[in-house]
Design a protein around this motif. Structure first.
Motif, mmCIF file in Angstrom:
data_model
loop_
_atom_site.group_PDB
_atom_site.id
_atom_site.type_symbol
_atom_site.label_atom_id
_atom_site.label_comp_id
_atom_site.label_asym_id
_atom_site.label_seq_id
_atom_site.Cartn_x
_atom_site.Cartn_y
_atom_site.Cartn_z
ATOM 1 N N GLN A 160 0.822 -1.212 0.000
ATOM 2 C CA GLN A 160 0.000 0.000 0.000
ATOM 3 C C GLN A 160 0.857 1.264 0.000
ATOM 4 O O GLN A 160 0.588 2.228 -0.724
ATOM 5 N N TRP A 161 1.882 1.266 0.847
ATOM 6 C CA TRP A 161 2.725 2.462 0.993
ATOM 7 C C TRP A 161 3.508 2.709 -0.292
ATOM 8 O O TRP A 161 3.651 3.847 -0.742
ATOM 9 N N LEU A 162 4.016 1.659 -0.913
ATOM 10 C CA LEU A 162 4.753 1.806 -2.167
ATOM 11 C C LEU A 162 3.842 2.333 -3.269
ATOM 12 O O LEU A 162 4.235 3.220 -4.039
ATOM 13 N N ALA A 163 2.632 1.804 -3.351
ATOM 14 C CA ALA A 163 1.695 2.279 -4.374
ATOM 15 C C ALA A 163 1.407 3.765 -4.201
ATOM 16 O O ALA A 163 1.327 4.517 -5.184
ATOM 17 N N ALA A 164 1.260 4.189 -2.943
ATOM 18 C CA ALA A 164 0.981 5.606 -2.677
ATOM 19 C C ALA A 164 2.137 6.501 -3.094
ATOM 20 O O ALA A 164 1.933 7.679 -3.397
ATOM 21 N N LYS A 165 3.333 5.950 -3.128
ATOM 22 C CA LYS A 165 4.516 6.709 -3.535
ATOM 23 C C LYS A 165 4.788 6.618 -5.036
ATOM 24 O O LYS A 165 5.813 7.115 -5.520
ATOM 25 N N GLY A 166 3.912 5.953 -5.768
ATOM 26 C CA GLY A 166 4.100 5.846 -7.198
ATOM 27 C C GLY A 166 5.118 4.804 -7.605
ATOM 28 O O GLY A 166 5.681 4.870 -8.707
#
Length: 325
Positions: A160-166
């Motif tokens: 989730q956190w990686l996706a939010a960072k693009g």
């Protein structure tokens, strides 16, 4: 109420865990008494129980490195905390208890919207995810990375956190259920390692270039493949060994692509109280605004810790697990 601890009599299997009554601790100077509402369950607990991480004493070790609850009392000199505050902590050992006196500067206040059960299951894993993607290999938008055990506690947070960072995150998981769970938590693609090797699929997905970093908590079963998946100048981040310790690794393994390798440990990143608070605030922010969801998927009674350990060791759980006093 009689307080109690779950104690490992000696290094060994889940059968060494037993419940023992303890006196309710009194907070000393600089400490707070926390009544636990939930305790986190981690592979780190198994490493300690089995003796993979050596004990400093020969017998009677209290396991557990994360918990959350309510402050019942504070000792002399404590500021910024008072009875009734909801708090969580990640701290080496000692969490498998119903109540604990702990240094107040190790406690993180919980914001509204983050329950103690969520916090207990996420504080250690979430702080781990935070330093992995900001320090061990600081990701940038557009990066492609690989995460093993993508359906595990840290893995679901990372996705989730990686996706939010693009960041485009490729995950590995075992079985259709775990693959689907990881895909629902931010991963671009999830490879079922139960159906074959992960290296060729990762290289195909990256056009033969490989990934910028691999976040590997599995260890023995995956490290060689992890190195093979990296691009030139890629970074191998090994932060666990759920399948056993890495053996046979040499510096020459890095030479073929001028690779980087690191073996970080969370508690080195939160030893300083100020750094702990900074990282805790970053985690709290993404939990509170919904960027990262971290519901406790598996609940066990604290007194049933042996059964919980067996479930975790046999990979019968997905995501976050907690023990409830």
């Amino acid at each position: 109420m009689q307080d109690y601890a779950i104690i490992a009599r000696e290094p060994g299997g889940p059968e060494v865990l037993e419940r023992r009554a303890i006196a309710t601790p009194a907070p000393g100077p600089g400490e707070a008494l926390v009544r636990h509402e939930a305790v986190g369950l981690n592979f780190l607990d198994i490493y300690h129980r089995t003796g993979l991480y050596p004990w400093e004493t020969p017998r009677d070790l209290v396991l557990g490195s994360e918990a959350a609850g309510v402050v019942e009392a504070v000792g002399a000199g404590v500021t910024g905390l008072e009875p009734g505050d909801r708090v969580a902590y990640a701290h080496p050992l000692g969490a498998y208890v119903s109540a604990r006196a702990i240094a107040a500067d190790r406690l993180l206040k919980l914001p509204e919207g983050v329950s103690t059960e969520t916090a207990a299951g996420v504080i250690l894993k979430g702080l781990t995810a935070e330093y992995l993607i900001h320090d061990s290999y600081p990701v940038r938008a557009g990066d492609v990375v690989l995460v093993h055990a993508a359906a595990g506690g840290v893995g679901l947070l990372l996705g989730q956190w990686l996706a939010a960072k693009g960041v485009r995150a490729i995950g590995t998981a075992g079985g259709a259920e775990k693959v689907a769970l990881a895909q629902a938590h931010g991963y671009d693609t999830v490879i079922d390692y139960g159906t074959g090797d992960f290296v060729d699929p990762v290289m195909d997905l990256t056009g033969g270039h490989g990934v910028a970093a691999v976040y590997d908590s599995v260890g023995a079963e995956t490290w060689r493949g992890s190195l093979a998946c990296l691009r030139v100048h890629g970074t191998f981040v090994n932060f666990g060994q759920s399948s056993g310790a890495i053996e046979g690794f040499t510096f020459s393994d890095l030479a073929r692509k001028s690779l980087h390798a690191t073996r970080p440990t969370l508690f080195h990143f939160i030893a300083d109280p100020g750094e702990l608070q900074r990282r805790g605030a970053a985690l709290a922010a993404v939990l509170a605004d919904g960027t990262v969801r971290a519901e406790a998927r598996n609940r066990f009674a604290l007194s049933d810790a042996a059964r919980a350990h067996r479930a975790l060791e046999t990979r019968a759980t997905t995501g976050t697990s907690i023990l409830v006093p």
